[in-house]
Motif scaffolding. Structure first.
Motif, PDB file in Angstrom:
ATOM      1  N   LEU A   1      32.320  40.923  39.678  1.00 42.26           N
ATOM      2  CA  LEU A   1      33.609  40.408  39.219  1.00 42.26           C
ATOM      3  C   LEU A   1      34.523  40.104  40.402  1.00 42.26           C
ATOM      4  O   LEU A   1      35.219  39.081  40.420  1.00 42.26           O
ATOM      5  CB  LEU A   1      34.277  41.415  38.277  1.00 42.26           C
ATOM      6  N   GLN A   2      34.515  40.989  41.392  1.00 42.20           N
ATOM      7  CA  GLN A   2      35.326  40.763  42.588  1.00 42.20           C
ATOM      8  C   GLN A   2      34.872  39.509  43.331  1.00 42.20           C
ATOM      9  O   GLN A   2      35.692  38.702  43.771  1.00 42.20           O
ATOM     10  CB  GLN A   2      35.247  41.976  43.509  1.00 42.20           C
ATOM     11  N   LEU A   3      33.550  39.340  43.438  1.00 44.75           N
ATOM     12  CA  LEU A   3      33.005  38.158  44.106  1.00 44.75           C
ATOM     13  C   LEU A   3      33.403  36.881  43.380  1.00 44.75           C
ATOM     14  O   LEU A   3      33.838  35.901  44.001  1.00 44.75           O
ATOM     15  CB  LEU A   3      31.480  38.269  44.178  1.00 44.75           C
ATOM     16  N   LEU A   4      33.280  36.875  42.057  1.00 48.78           N
ATOM     17  CA  LEU A   4      33.617  35.696  41.264  1.00 48.78           C
ATOM     18  C   LEU A   4      35.106  35.394  41.321  1.00 48.78           C
ATOM     19  O   LEU A   4      35.519  34.225  41.323  1.00 48.78           O
ATOM     20  CB  LEU A   4      33.171  35.901  39.811  1.00 48.78           C
ATOM     21  N   GLU A   5      35.929  36.436  41.391  1.00 54.54           N
ATOM     22  CA  GLU A   5      37.375  36.215  41.479  1.00 54.54           C
ATOM     23  C   GLU A   5      37.754  35.680  42.861  1.00 54.54           C
ATOM     24  O   GLU A   5      38.581  34.776  42.979  1.00 54.54           O
ATOM     25  CB  GLU A   5      38.123  37.514  41.195  1.00 54.54           C
ATOM     26  N   GLU A   6      37.138  36.210  43.901  1.00 52.10           N
ATOM     27  CA  GLU A   6      37.444  35.763  45.264  1.00 52.10           C
ATOM     28  C   GLU A   6      37.049  34.306  45.484  1.00 52.10           C
ATOM     29  O   GLU A   6      37.680  33.595  46.267  1.00 52.10           O
ATOM     30  CB  GLU A   6      36.727  36.655  46.280  1.00 52.10           C
ATOM     31  N   THR A   7      36.007  33.859  44.792  1.00 54.56           N
ATOM     32  CA  THR A   7      35.543  32.475  44.926  1.00 54.56           C
ATOM     33  C   THR A   7      36.142  31.562  43.857  1.00 54.56           C
ATOM     34  O   THR A   7      35.737  30.412  43.711  1.00 54.56           O
ATOM     35  CB  THR A   7      34.004  32.413  44.850  1.00 54.56           C
ATOM     36  N   ASN A   8      37.122  32.099  43.096  1.00 52.91           N
ATOM     37  CA  ASN A   8      37.903  31.316  42.133  1.00 52.91           C
ATOM     38  C   ASN A   8      37.093  30.814  40.938  1.00 52.91           C
ATOM     39  O   ASN A   8      37.408  29.788  40.353  1.00 52.91           O
ATOM     40  CB  ASN A   8      38.601  30.131  42.818  1.00 52.91           C
ATOM     41  N   TYR A   9      36.040  31.561  40.577  1.00 58.76           N
ATOM     42  CA  TYR A   9      35.299  31.230  39.359  1.00 58.76           C
ATOM     43  C   TYR A   9      35.940  31.891  38.142  1.00 58.76           C
ATOM     44  O   TYR A   9      35.815  31.385  37.032  1.00 58.76           O
ATOM     45  CB  TYR A   9      33.841  31.657  39.480  1.00 58.76           C
ATOM     46  N   ILE A  10      36.579  33.025  38.356  1.00 54.91           N
ATOM     47  CA  ILE A  10      37.269  33.710  37.272  1.00 54.91           C
ATOM     48  C   ILE A  10      38.617  34.189  37.786  1.00 54.91           C
ATOM     49  O   ILE A  10      38.857  34.241  38.994  1.00 54.91           O
ATOM     50  CB  ILE A  10      36.464  34.922  36.727  1.00 54.91           C
ATOM     51  N   GLN A  11      39.514  34.521  36.856  1.00 53.47           N
ATOM     52  CA  GLN A  11      40.791  35.117  37.229  1.00 53.47           C
ATOM     53  C   GLN A  11      41.201  36.116  36.159  1.00 53.47           C
ATOM     54  O   GLN A  11      40.594  36.171  35.078  1.00 53.47           O
ATOM     55  CB  GLN A  11      41.859  34.053  37.423  1.00 53.47           C
ATOM     56  N   GLN A  12      42.216  36.921  36.460  1.00 55.54           N
ATOM     57  CA  GLN A  12      42.653  37.973  35.551  1.00 55.54           C
ATOM     58  C   GLN A  12      44.001  37.623  34.919  1.00 55.54           C
ATOM     59  O   GLN A  12      44.848  36.996  35.558  1.00 55.54           O
ATOM     60  CB  GLN A  12      42.799  39.298  36.297  1.00 55.54           C
ATOM     61  N   ASP A  13      44.179  38.069  33.665  1.00 55.47           N
ATOM     62  CA  ASP A  13      45.486  37.932  33.035  1.00 55.47           C
ATOM     63  C   ASP A  13      46.321  39.179  33.339  1.00 55.47           C
ATOM     64  O   ASP A  13      45.932  40.022  34.154  1.00 55.47           O
ATOM     65  CB  ASP A  13      45.343  37.683  31.525  1.00 55.47           C
ATOM     66  N   GLU A  14      47.467  39.313  32.665  1.00 54.86           N
ATOM     67  CA  GLU A  14      48.369  40.432  32.942  1.00 54.86           C
ATOM     68  C   GLU A  14      47.730  41.788  32.649  1.00 54.86           C
ATOM     69  O   GLU A  14      48.102  42.801  33.242  1.00 54.86           O
ATOM     70  CB  GLU A  14      49.654  40.292  32.115  1.00 54.86           C
ATOM     71  N   ARG A  15      46.761  41.824  31.748  1.00 47.97           N
ATOM     72  CA  ARG A  15      46.106  43.085  31.386  1.00 47.97           C
ATOM     73  C   ARG A  15      44.888  43.395  32.243  1.00 47.97           C
ATOM     74  O   ARG A  15      44.249  44.430  32.062  1.00 47.97           O
ATOM     75  CB  ARG A  15      45.677  43.037  29.912  1.00 47.97           C
ATOM     76  N   GLY A  16      44.567  42.488  33.160  1.00 47.76           N
ATOM     77  CA  GLY A  16      43.390  42.708  33.994  1.00 47.76           C
ATOM     78  C   GLY A  16      42.110  42.238  33.342  1.00 47.76           C
ATOM     79  O   GLY A  16      41.011  42.557  33.812  1.00 47.76           O
ATOM     80  N   HIS A  17      42.226  41.440  32.267  1.00 52.32           N
ATOM     81  CA  HIS A  17      41.050  40.886  31.601  1.00 52.32           C
ATOM     82  C   HIS A  17      40.677  39.561  32.262  1.00 52.32           C
ATOM     83  O   HIS A  17      41.537  38.853  32.772  1.00 52.32           O
ATOM     84  CB  HIS A  17      41.325  40.688  30.108  1.00 52.32           C
ATOM     85  N   PHE A  18      39.388  39.231  32.201  1.00 56.87           N
ATOM     86  CA  PHE A  18      38.880  38.088  32.957  1.00 56.87           C
ATOM     87  C   PHE A  18      38.662  36.853  32.081  1.00 56.87           C
ATOM     88  O   PHE A  18      38.219  36.962  30.934  1.00 56.87           O
ATOM     89  CB  PHE A  18      37.562  38.459  33.637  1.00 56.87           C
ATOM     90  N   TYR A  19      38.955  35.678  32.653  1.00 56.95           N
ATOM     91  CA  TYR A  19      38.696  34.411  31.988  1.00 56.95           C
ATOM     92  C   TYR A  19      38.365  33.352  33.038  1.00 56.95           C
ATOM     93  O   TYR A  19      38.623  33.551  34.233  1.00 56.95           O
ATOM     94  CB  TYR A  19      39.879  33.986  31.112  1.00 56.95           C
ATOM     95  N   PRO A  20      37.775  32.208  32.635  1.00 57.49           N
ATOM     96  CA  PRO A  20      37.336  31.199  33.608  1.00 57.49           C
ATOM     97  C   PRO A  20      38.480  30.645  34.444  1.00 57.49           C
ATOM     98  O   PRO A  20      39.570  30.395  33.937  1.00 57.49           O
ATOM     99  CB  PRO A  20      36.724  30.100  32.728  1.00 57.49           C
ATOM    100  N   SER A  21      38.213  30.437  35.729  1.00 60.02           N
ATOM    101  CA  SER A  21      39.189  29.828  36.625  1.00 60.02           C
ATOM    102  C   SER A  21      38.758  28.406  36.966  1.00 60.02           C
ATOM    103  O   SER A  21      37.810  27.871  36.382  1.00 60.02           O
ATOM    104  CB  SER A  21      39.336  30.671  37.887  1.00 60.02           C
TER     105      SER A  21
END
Length: 264
Positions: free
Chosen positions: A50-70
């Motif tokens: 999850l950290q890798l995907l977020e760092e590469t802008n494939y996913i991002q988090q909302d205010e609750r820390g839940h993940f969705y496509p970036s």
């Protein structure tokens, strides 16, 4: 290469694809705990993915820390799926819009590699002898373009802080917003009215307008834009075309949703 090494690499790819599929197919942001439970991936491994995907802008988090496509994941989805029939439909809408406005129209996507920016994904060029040519694939600044400011206006406060921490509000043209508080006020205005303007902020002598395309979950997908020389049209002139632009906006969103339903 040993069979063990090959097996480990295949297993890692399978896990990464599993995480991407679960986030990409969900109708709402997904908590990490659900991904871990449903996939069976060990908790430390899942968090690393999850950290890798977020760092590469494939996913991002909302205010609750839940993940969705970036933007990266949406960009790939568009490249893969907006082809053939759907590409023809999309370009037909853009052609019609360009004819009605008699100016260049297209789509722009958010990209985070290597720095956050917007990139022209598709464009129908006007036939006027005097025109501003910005090639497909050309990066444009988030803070100084209609599509970029539009994208920034869709971010949560936490996401906006993260993006703005990576960029410098440099002067691109005579009216570029370089003050952070002024930019935030502009983004609030854009969010309220549902469209963004560029009045010689990116390029001297150019004006532009951009409207957002959202998926059914309300995630920003792309910006539909129109730009032209200010000597031919002002920002007020472009605002007069809002009914036509909003019709095209709805048509493009429908094409995307039809495409998504077909491939699901």
């Amino acid at each position: 290469m040993s069979e063990k090494v090959v097996s480990e690499k295949v297993n890692s790819v399978d896990r990464l694809v599993n995480v991407i599929e679960r986030i990409g197919s969900s109708k709402s942001p997904v908590p990490a705990s659900d991904i871990i439970f449903e996939s069976g991936i060990p908790k430390p491994t899942c968090h690393r993915l999850l950290q890798l995907l977020e760092e590469t802008n494939y996913i991002q988090q909302d205010e609750r820390g839940h993940f969705y496509p970036s933007s990266q994941m949406l960009s790939i989805a568009l490249d893969v799926k907006w082809t053939n029939q759907h590409k023809l439909q999309r370009q037909a809408i853009l052609h019609g819009l360009s004819r009605k406005l008699e100016e260049t129209c297209g789509l722009a996507l958010a990209n985070d590699d290597p720095m956050p920016h917007m990139v022209y994904y598709d464009r129908i060029q006007t036939n006027w002898p005097l025109q501003i040519v910005i090639p497909v694939g050309f990066p444009t600044p988030l803070w100084a373009s209609a599509s970029g400011k539009l994208y920034l206006s869709t971010l949560t406060p936490a996401q906006l802080r993260k993006v703005l921490s990576k960029i410098e509000l440099t002067q691109c043209a005579k009216n570029t917003i370089t003050d952070l508080q002024t930019l935030k006020k502009e983004l609030s205005l854009i969010k309220r009215r549902g469209y963004s303007l560029d009045d010689e902020e990116f390029i001297d002598g150019m004006v532009a307008i951009a409207l957002p395309l959202y998926d059914q979950q309300g995630h920003f997908m792309a910006a539909a834009f129109c730009h032209c020389p200010k000597s031919r049209k002002s920002v007020s002139d472009l605002e007069n075309y809002l009914p036509i632009l909003r019709s095209a906006q709805q048509s493009l969103e429908t094409v995307y949703q039809d495409m998504k339903d077909q491939f699901n």
